[in-house]
Scaffold this active site. Structure first.
Site, PDB file in Angstrom:
ATOM      1  N   ARG A 108      -0.111 -17.332 -15.621  1.00 38.68           N
ATOM      2  CA  ARG A 108       0.478 -16.294 -14.771  1.00 38.68           C
ATOM      3  C   ARG A 108       0.120 -14.911 -15.328  1.00 38.68           C
ATOM      4  NH1 ARG A 108       5.832 -17.349 -14.979  1.00 38.68           N
ATOM      5  NH2 ARG A 108       5.576 -19.134 -13.631  1.00 38.68           N
ATOM      6  N   LYS A 125      -8.566  -3.182   0.277  1.00 38.71           N
ATOM      7  CA  LYS A 125      -9.340  -2.269   1.132  1.00 38.71           C
ATOM      8  C   LYS A 125     -10.699  -1.966   0.478  1.00 38.71           C
ATOM      9  CE  LYS A 125      -5.407  -2.169   3.316  1.00 38.71           C
ATOM     10  NZ  LYS A 125      -5.137  -3.142   4.330  1.00 38.71           N
ATOM     11  N   TYR A 183       2.935   3.860   4.522  1.00 41.71           N
ATOM     12  CA  TYR A 183       2.559   2.586   5.160  1.00 41.71           C
ATOM     13  C   TYR A 183       3.857   1.876   5.547  1.00 41.71           C
ATOM     14  CZ  TYR A 183       0.619  -2.208   5.138  1.00 41.71           C
ATOM     15  OH  TYR A 183       0.260  -3.490   5.445  1.00 41.71           O
ATOM     16  N   ASP A 207       0.418   5.958  -3.894  1.00 41.81           N
ATOM     17  CA  ASP A 207      -0.454   4.977  -3.259  1.00 41.81           C
ATOM     18  C   ASP A 207      -1.803   5.668  -3.051  1.00 41.81           C
ATOM     19  OD1 ASP A 207      -1.879   3.375  -1.468  1.00 41.81           O
ATOM     20  OD2 ASP A 207      -0.081   2.637  -0.471  1.00 41.81           O
TER      21      ASP A 207
END
Ligand SMILES: Cc1ncc(COP(=O)(O)O)c(C=O)c1O
Length: 386
Positions: A50, A201, A103, A176
């Protein structure tokens, strides 16, 4: 070294004399320790899959270099990067200042999820100056969140002013940075404590995987981010980390073309009779354009156009008339996209008063003449339907 070179060199540590260019995909859950002492040492470093292993570390190192930060960690998506970064700094009774141009799912996370745990959110005008932010601060404000430019309406925020107001109150600034891809803007150098990206993106660039990156400016922030990701059980597959790192290598070349096509398309749209106005951070009329000039070194391929008021059947005809440009929610891939967006539906701190429909465009890497021709066909279909 310049950014273009750093993007090629970062995260390629190899001890072997002859080796592949790229780090291998290291898939792992269980880590085996040869001896008891190795197990004791493992408890302090990598001891389980993890949060990843060497492939993840290579990508994290490259993004840290790109963002100019202290440390980067990966999250399962861009949204998870935003949410985990906020969660790392808040507890019951705390308060978050969130840009009104965020967003929408980031916004919903605050409104719906954080509220259930006693964390209150105030949405602020993205064009706020230092004093306006200072005026919204409460003793319990722990996070100021910026998204610059806003990914639907493209207001460019004054990051140093936001950082200053946040820090004066003992809060952190989380930015962001997805639009600028870490390449055209460096929020950490502008005062942010954490810069996140939806690597989905531009870092990916190929529209085929979801990953988030969270880059901390200093060790204190990095420890909080690490613990939040760990305790929430976040994980990213090694294959996805590999794909994103592969995208990072070509980021500068792709972004230059996205910039070129985006600007050309925006200027062409601005002259169309169907278009009321274009909102592109590099063009006049975009809120915060002077800040963009000061703080950014370029523009990616995402921007919006407000069309002249048109009935729904005409808008539908426009989208249905597109054959090359896809109708899709995401952006940052090699392909051009268009999406109807509705800022009026979610804003609360500021009003969206444009009458006409808003279309968000992502300029891909196709020949610009082909993109224009396709949109021209869309407009022809729209006129016919009116
Ligand atoms: C600005 C911005 N931040 C975060 C995200 C979330 O990224 P992801 O889709 O990887 O969860 C998006 C996705 O569209 C976005 O546009």
């Amino acid at each position: 070294m310049k950014d273009k070179t750093k993007l090629i060199a970062a995260g390629r540590p190899h001890g072997r004399s002859a080796h592949p260019v790229n780090p291998p995909v290291e898939r792992v859950s269980t880590v085996l320790f040869p001896t008891y002492d190795d197990y004791l040492e493992g408890a302090r470093t990598i001891n389980y899959g993890r949060l990843g292993a060497s492939t993840h570390r290579a990508l994290e190192e490259a993004v840290t270099v790109l963002e100019g930060g202290f440390e980067t960690r990966l999250a399962p998506s861009g949204l998870a990067a935003c949410n985990t970064a906020i969660l790392a700094f808040v507890g019951a009774g705390d308060h978050v200042l969130m840009t009104d141009a965020a967003y929408d799912p980031t916004r919903k996370f605050c409104e719906k999820f954080l509220a259930r745990f006693g964390v209150e959110t105030t949405f602020y005008d993205p064009m706020s100056d230092r004093d306006a932010i200072a005026g919204l601060m409460r003793p319990e404000t722990k996070v100021v969140f910026a998204e610059s430019p806003g990914s639907l309406t493209f207001e460019v925020q004054d990051m140093p002013a936001l950082a200053d107001a946040a820090h004066a109150n003992g809060a952190v600034l989380i930015a962001d940075n997805t639009w600028a891809a870490g390449y055209f803007c460096k929020p950490i150098a502008l005062g942010a404590d954490v810069s996140i990206q939806a690597a989905t993106k531009y870092l990916s660039g190929h529209a085929d995987c979801l990953v988030g990156t969270v880059t901390s400016a200093n060790e204190t922030a990095a420890k909080k981010i690490y613990m939040a990701l760990l305790q929430l059980g976040s994980n990213v597959s090694a294959d996805d980390a590999y794909l994103i790192l592969r995208g990072v290598r070509t980021l500068s070349a792709r972004l230059e073309r996205h910039q070129e096509n985006g600007l050309a398309l925006a200027k062409w749209l601005a002259k169309r009779s169907e278009v009321e106005r274009v909102i592109h951070p590099a063009l006049k009329g975009c809120p915060g354009q002077a800040t963009w000039k000061r703080d950014f070194t370029g523009a990616s391929g995402l921007f919006a156009a407000v069309l002249k008021p048109a009935p729904l059947p005409a808008l539908k005809a426009f989208f249905n008339g597109l054959k090359l440009v896809g109708i899709g929610f995401s952006w940052g891939g090699y392909e051009s996209l268009a999406l109807p967006v509705h800022p009026e539906r979610y804003r609360t701190a500021t009003a969206w008063e444009e009458e006409g429909p808003v279309v968000r465009f992502h300029a891909g890497l196709e020949d610009i003449d082909d993109i224009k021709a396709d949109i021209d066909n869309g407009f022809a279909a729209m006129t016919q339907a009116q």
